[in-house]
Design an enzyme around this catalytic site. Structure first.
Site, mmCIF file in Angstrom:
data_model
loop_
_atom_site.group_PDB
_atom_site.id
_atom_site.type_symbol
_atom_site.label_atom_id
_atom_site.label_comp_id
_atom_site.label_asym_id
_atom_site.label_seq_id
_atom_site.Cartn_x
_atom_site.Cartn_y
_atom_site.Cartn_z
ATOM 1 N N LYS A 32 0.839 -1.199 0.000
ATOM 2 C CA LYS A 32 0.000 0.000 0.000
ATOM 3 C C LYS A 32 0.880 1.258 0.000
ATOM 4 O O LYS A 32 0.605 2.223 -0.716
ATOM 5 C CB LYS A 32 -0.958 -0.012 1.201
ATOM 6 C CG LYS A 32 -2.069 -1.034 1.031
ATOM 7 C CD LYS A 32 -2.869 -1.315 2.287
ATOM 8 C CE LYS A 32 -3.794 -2.515 2.031
ATOM 9 N NZ LYS A 32 -4.601 -2.913 3.182
ATOM 10 N N GLN B 18 -5.131 -1.852 9.246
ATOM 11 C CA GLN B 18 -4.919 -3.173 8.652
ATOM 12 C C GLN B 18 -5.512 -4.250 9.551
ATOM 13 O O GLN B 18 -5.273 -4.266 10.757
ATOM 14 C CB GLN B 18 -3.409 -3.400 8.424
ATOM 15 C CG GLN B 18 -3.073 -4.660 7.658
ATOM 16 C CD GLN B 18 -3.575 -4.660 6.214
ATOM 17 O OE1 GLN B 18 -3.726 -3.606 5.585
ATOM 18 N NE2 GLN B 18 -3.864 -5.827 5.690
ATOM 19 N N ASP C 59 -11.387 2.109 3.267
ATOM 20 C CA ASP C 59 -11.606 0.662 3.119
ATOM 21 C C ASP C 59 -13.077 0.352 2.795
ATOM 22 O O ASP C 59 -13.392 -0.746 2.336
ATOM 23 C CB ASP C 59 -11.259 -0.060 4.434
ATOM 24 C CG ASP C 59 -9.926 -0.783 4.381
ATOM 25 O OD1 ASP C 59 -9.532 -1.214 3.278
ATOM 26 O OD2 ASP C 59 -9.298 -0.938 5.445
HETATM 27 N N1 GUN Z 1 -6.656 -7.289 5.621
HETATM 28 C C1 GUN Z 1 -6.812 -8.051 4.521
HETATM 29 N N2 GUN Z 1 -7.406 -7.332 3.552
HETATM 30 C C2 GUN Z 1 -7.619 -6.094 4.043
HETATM 31 C C3 GUN Z 1 -8.176 -4.900 3.505
HETATM 32 O O1 GUN Z 1 -8.629 -4.832 2.374
HETATM 33 N N3 GUN Z 1 -8.201 -3.832 4.339
HETATM 34 C C4 GUN Z 1 -7.736 -3.894 5.609
HETATM 35 N N4 GUN Z 1 -7.814 -2.804 6.349
HETATM 36 N N5 GUN Z 1 -7.210 -4.973 6.139
HETATM 37 C C5 GUN Z 1 -7.152 -6.064 5.357
#
Ligand code: GUN
Length: 278
Positions: free
Chosen positions: A52, A96, A119
């Site tokens: 990211k 996350q 998200d």
């Molecule tokens: N963990 C696995 N996929 C994601 C996601 O798309 N967003 C977040 N915040 N955590 C994750």
């Protein structure tokens, strides 16, 4: 012979469009900032968070990294979210997942200002999607829609079957296909005669979380198959929920794993970050 839907190329196209948009915003003196919070150091989460940050750098989005120790209390995390909610220079907040056991994920998701919920996990974002109002959309299903649209695959009027009903993929996926005027069925682990249901699909979205579960006998000739799964098989090779080798010859288009849906999730996160300032 099936067309391979190239998620890597389509995600690159989206990221390049976003890079241009961010440059335009910068020229107007506006900056896009994403705050990324990771609690603990789960190796898979560290890889996702790293990717990211890299995508932010590529596009020109400023990223703020908050790495908190495994033993962080729920209160400490909520305090950080409150602080970031209040900062005018922070546009998007991403926590996350998964979080350590002492922290209630739902409570954390609900604490993020819906205006910064890049998200798309906040109940307000999900509710807005449900009733067709503007709001952030969960990145993986939003990425699937872009894969279909940018591959010239019409959704309106098609029989769409989604296997999986998670809050992050299956449910928003069904709502998005409905928004695009598909005729949508959601199948899941309790569905009777799954093959009969999936064989109706013109567009089949697979998010079951079981390696190579979907074989040729689940597929209608000429269907479009989108594989959301990602696993490592017994030979340490990446594979999806779809048995690619046997399914590919039956369909008109299919996503590979890796290089299909995966790269789209980050591209759509970046899209949500840019939208958070518009
Ligand atoms: N963990 C696995 N996929 C994601 C996601 O798309 N967003 C977040 N915040 N955590 C994750």
């Amino acid at each position: 012979m099936a067309v391979l839907i190239d998620g890597k190329a389509i995600s690159k196209q989206i990221k390049d469009e976003l890079r241009d948009k961010v440059a335009e915003l910068k020229a107007q003196g506006r900056e896009v900032t994403l705050a990324v919070i990771q609690v603990g150091n789960d190796p898979a989460s560290s890889v996702y968070v790293g990717n990211k940050k890299k995508a932010c750098e590529y596009i020109g989005i400023r990223s703020l990294a908050y790495e908190m120790p495994e033993e962080t209390s729920e209160e400490e995390l909520l305090q950080l979210i409150d602080e970031l909610n209040g900062r005018a220079d922070v546009n998007g907040i991403l926590v996350q997942l998964p979080l350590p056991g002492q922290i209630d994920e739902d409570k954390v998701i609900r604490r993020i200002d819906p205006a910064k919920d890049v998200d798309g996990f906040h109940p307000q974002s999900v509710g807005a999607l449900c009733i067709g109002q503007p709001g952030f959309v969960s990145c993986t299903p939003a990425g699937v829609i872009q894969l279909l649209k940018r591959s010239g695959i019409e959704i309106a009027g098609k029989e769409c079957v989604v296997i999986g009903r998670s809050n992050i993929v299956g449910k928003p996926m069904a709502l998005l296909l409905l928004r695009e005027n598909g005729t949508v069925t959601v199948a899941h682990s309790r569905t009777k005669d799954l093959k009969e249901v999936t064989k109706r699909a013109d567009i089949l979205i697979v998010a079951v979380g079981k390696p190579r579960m979907i074989t040729a006998e689940y597929i209608k000739e000429g269907a479009v198959v989108i594989d959301v799964g990602i696993h490592r098989d017994e030979n340490n090779k990446l594979c999806g929920d779809v048995d690619f080798e046997t399914v590919m010859p039956r369909c008109s288009a299919i996503t590979p794993v890796p290089g299909g849906v995966g790269p789209m999730t980050i591209a759509m996160l970046m899209n949500n970050c840019v939208e958070s300032v518009l």
